[in-house]
Each structure stands twice: as C-alpha cells, then as structure tokens.
Design a protein around this motif. Structure first.
Motif, short mmCIF file in Angstrom:
data_model
loop_
_atom_site.label_atom_id
_atom_site.label_comp_id
_atom_site.label_asym_id
_atom_site.label_seq_id
_atom_site.Cartn_x
_atom_site.Cartn_y
_atom_site.Cartn_z
N LYS A 40 6.22 62.61 -56.38
CA LYS A 40 6.37 61.85 -55.45
C LYS A 40 5.11 59.98 -56.12
CE LYS A 40 5.42 60.67 -51.35
NZ LYS A 40 7.63 59.48 -50.76
N GLN A 41 4.37 60.82 -56.90
CA GLN A 41 4.08 59.20 -57.79
C GLN A 41 5.16 57.89 -58.79
OE1 GLN A 41 0.78 60.42 -59.24
NE2 GLN A 41 -0.76 59.33 -58.68
N ARG A 72 10.62 52.91 -56.53
CA ARG A 72 10.60 51.98 -55.29
C ARG A 72 9.71 51.10 -55.02
NH1 ARG A 72 8.73 56.49 -51.98
NH2 ARG A 72 10.63 58.00 -51.94
N ASP A 76 7.36 56.81 -55.79
CA ASP A 76 7.27 55.16 -55.46
C ASP A 76 7.24 54.54 -56.30
OD1 ASP A 76 6.37 57.22 -53.13
OD2 ASP A 76 4.20 57.28 -53.25
#
Length: 164
Positions: free
Chosen positions: A4-5, A11, A8
């Motif tokens: 998830k990190q 992104r 992110d």
C-alpha cells in the motif's frame, strides 16, 4: 514498506512529475523511474526519512519500449469507449502483467468468463514480488486489454467487464 505504501509512493511520483525517486531503509531499497520531464523536488517523509530527488537523465531505450504497449492499450480503451456500460479493471501498480500463475498453469480468466468480486484475474510482478490482482466487481470479462508478460503502468486498463 508494504504494498500500500509503495502504491501511494507511485501515485505521488506520477502526480508530482518527478523523474526518479530512490528510498533506502535498513533492509529495503526502492527506485521508481518515469519518463516525465525532469523536475527537482526535495522532501522528507517522516517514517522513512528519505530524500526524494530527480536529476536530468536520459531515458533508457528500455523505458522507451514500454511506451509502445501503453499506447496500444490506450488505443484499445478508446476503441472500446463507445461501450460505456463496461467497467474497467485497472492496474494498481507498475510491473509485469501475467494472465496465469505460471507457463504451464491455466489462465486466471478468459473472455466470456463470469467473475465475482474477489476473483483473481491476473498477477502483476513488481520488484520480484508476485501480486494477485482481484476483481472488485462482478460481471463477465468482455476484453483483455494487455498481452501476457507485458509491462503495465499504474492505473492502466487491464480488463473490460460487463457488470451483471
């Protein structure tokens, strides 16, 4: 860093317009490179304490070849745009797209297959990790937009699904 990190961070890199980001921790190192115009940004993320910087670099030939499949996928999506009732399953990360768990294994999904939310539709290999990508929708696979073993970008359309 967990997946998830990393997502992110990808992104952030794509939105910030930086060309390259490198983060090093005790047992972890990640470098993300894009072919965007070079920009210089200095930032500190409290948990990892990395320095994010971009320096003008030449785009390697391998990065230029990645643009061709991306352009082909974009053309396929625009051709299918007239069928607005379809839902697009997009890549949650940058990596290599695989339609099966191995060369001798069956494909996860084929055109015409009925899928439910949570059905594994493909694998994306990123940094030698194989991530199963699950459908978030139920429906029928209408089109596979990416060739097997092709590089994919973050948020690139992978499948068109007709909702049920």
């Amino acid at each position: 860093m967990d997946i998830k990190q990393i997502q992110d961070l990808i992104r952030f890199v794509s939105k910030a317009g930086v060309n390259e980001v490198s983060i090093e921790q005790e047992n972890f190192k990640i470098t993300i490179k894009t072919n965007q115009a070079p920009t210089i940004v200095n930032a500190t993320i409290p948990t990892a304490q990395p320095v994010v910087s971009a320096a003008p670099t030449a785009i390697p030939a391998a990065a230029a070849s990645v643009a061709e499949p991306v352009a082909a996928a974009a053309a396929a999506v625009s051709a299918a745009a007239d069928t607005s009732n379809y839902i697009t399953i997009k890549s949650p990360m940058i990596g290599t797209f695989y339609r099966s768990a191995g060369p001798d294994k069956p494909l996860f999904v084929n055109v015409g297959d009925e899928i439910k939310a949570g059905t594994v539709v493909c694998i994306i290999e990123a940094m030698k990790l194989f991530n199963e990508i699950e459908s978030e929708v139920s429906g029928r696979i209408v089109k596979v937009l990416v060739d097997n073993s092709s590089p994919v970008e973050y948020d690139q359309p992978l499948f068109l699904v007709e909702p049920v």
